[in-house]
Design an enzyme around this catalytic site. Sequence first.
Site, PDB file in Angstrom:
ATOM      1  N   ARG A 147     -77.111  41.334  20.977  1.00 58.04           N
ATOM      2  CA  ARG A 147     -76.710  42.067  22.719  1.00 58.04           C
ATOM      3  C   ARG A 147     -77.535  43.242  22.954  1.00 58.04           C
ATOM      4  O   ARG A 147     -78.385  43.263  23.757  1.00 58.04           O
ATOM      5  CB  ARG A 147     -75.233  41.900  22.807  1.00 58.04           C
TER       6      ARG A 147
ATOM      7  N   ARG B 164     -62.588  46.658  22.211  1.00 61.25           N
ATOM      8  CA  ARG B 164     -61.719  46.226  23.492  1.00 61.25           C
ATOM      9  C   ARG B 164     -60.840  44.791  23.052  1.00 61.25           C
ATOM     10  O   ARG B 164     -61.092  43.844  22.378  1.00 61.25           O
ATOM     11  CB  ARG B 164     -62.814  45.562  24.397  1.00 61.25           C
TER      12      ARG B 164
ATOM     13  N   ARG C 100     -82.748  40.907  35.019  1.00 65.12           N
ATOM     14  CA  ARG C 100     -83.019  41.680  33.925  1.00 65.12           C
ATOM     15  C   ARG C 100     -83.980  41.250  32.571  1.00 65.12           C
ATOM     16  O   ARG C 100     -83.441  42.527  32.013  1.00 65.12           O
ATOM     17  CB  ARG C 100     -81.823  39.871  33.164  1.00 65.12           C
TER      18      ARG C 100
ATOM     19  N   ARG D 137     -62.578  38.867  21.874  1.00 63.52           N
ATOM     20  CA  ARG D 137     -62.894  37.820  22.377  1.00 63.52           C
ATOM     21  C   ARG D 137     -64.042  38.039  21.026  1.00 63.52           C
ATOM     22  O   ARG D 137     -64.504  38.683  20.566  1.00 63.52           O
ATOM     23  CB  ARG D 137     -63.781  37.818  23.245  1.00 63.52           C
TER      24      ARG D 137
ATOM     25  N   LYS E  88     -70.366  48.188  34.803  1.00 67.89           N
ATOM     26  CA  LYS E  88     -70.655  48.348  36.097  1.00 67.89           C
ATOM     27  C   LYS E  88     -69.872  47.268  36.857  1.00 67.89           C
ATOM     28  O   LYS E  88     -70.066  47.752  37.739  1.00 67.89           O
ATOM     29  CB  LYS E  88     -71.810  47.375  35.506  1.00 67.89           C
TER      30      LYS E  88
END
Length: 212
Positions: free
Chosen positions: A169, A125, A88, A158, A15
């Site tokens: 998540r 990532r 959301r 991270r 996004k």
Amino acid sequence: MRPQLILIGAPGSGKGTQAKKLISEFGYNHVSTGDLLRAEIQKGSDLGERVKSILDAGNLVDDQTVLDLLNANCDIANSTYIFDGYPRNLEQSRALDSEVLKGASSKAIYFDVDLEILVERIVNRRVAMKSGEIYNLITRPPKTPGKCDVSGEDLVHRKDDTEETVRNRMNVFIENVEPVLAYYEQSGRLYRVKASESSTEVFEKIKNLITK
């Protein structure tokens, strides 16, 4: 005027990348509720003070305060916006329509992608904190392992990019997104793009959606 855009997708679905391209090509304004919250606090406005007191107390900002924040910062009648990461859930979707958009033309774009692909994408990532460059050990590895191609700084994995955290998540996202998709589909405003395709292909499809 082009439609207001609501971007819906799981973390890592692309996004943010597409939002940057839409801003550059069409002049959209990017709406991130987190950025707006911080900016309003810095302004020292009455609304900012309200937000600060909520956060200082360790609470989540309630939906009505977020709506007040959007109305204070969005000129829907004269500008076009990308709502990224909001709404959301179903209640927020309805409230965005009734209290912010108020009948303005809008389209919801869902970044549809296999969640297993996203888990792999996010777990691999790596981020360069100073330069802002983002790498992927599989699809876009750095030239020198562990180092940013641009700045030479160490790359960071991270804490919220671990597999367990990412899967949690994703589960939360799935629970909330289905009613949201159904809501926009019922009103004929839902458009799906295959987020697993290349960034260029996805952008071309979004361009067609908003210009036709």
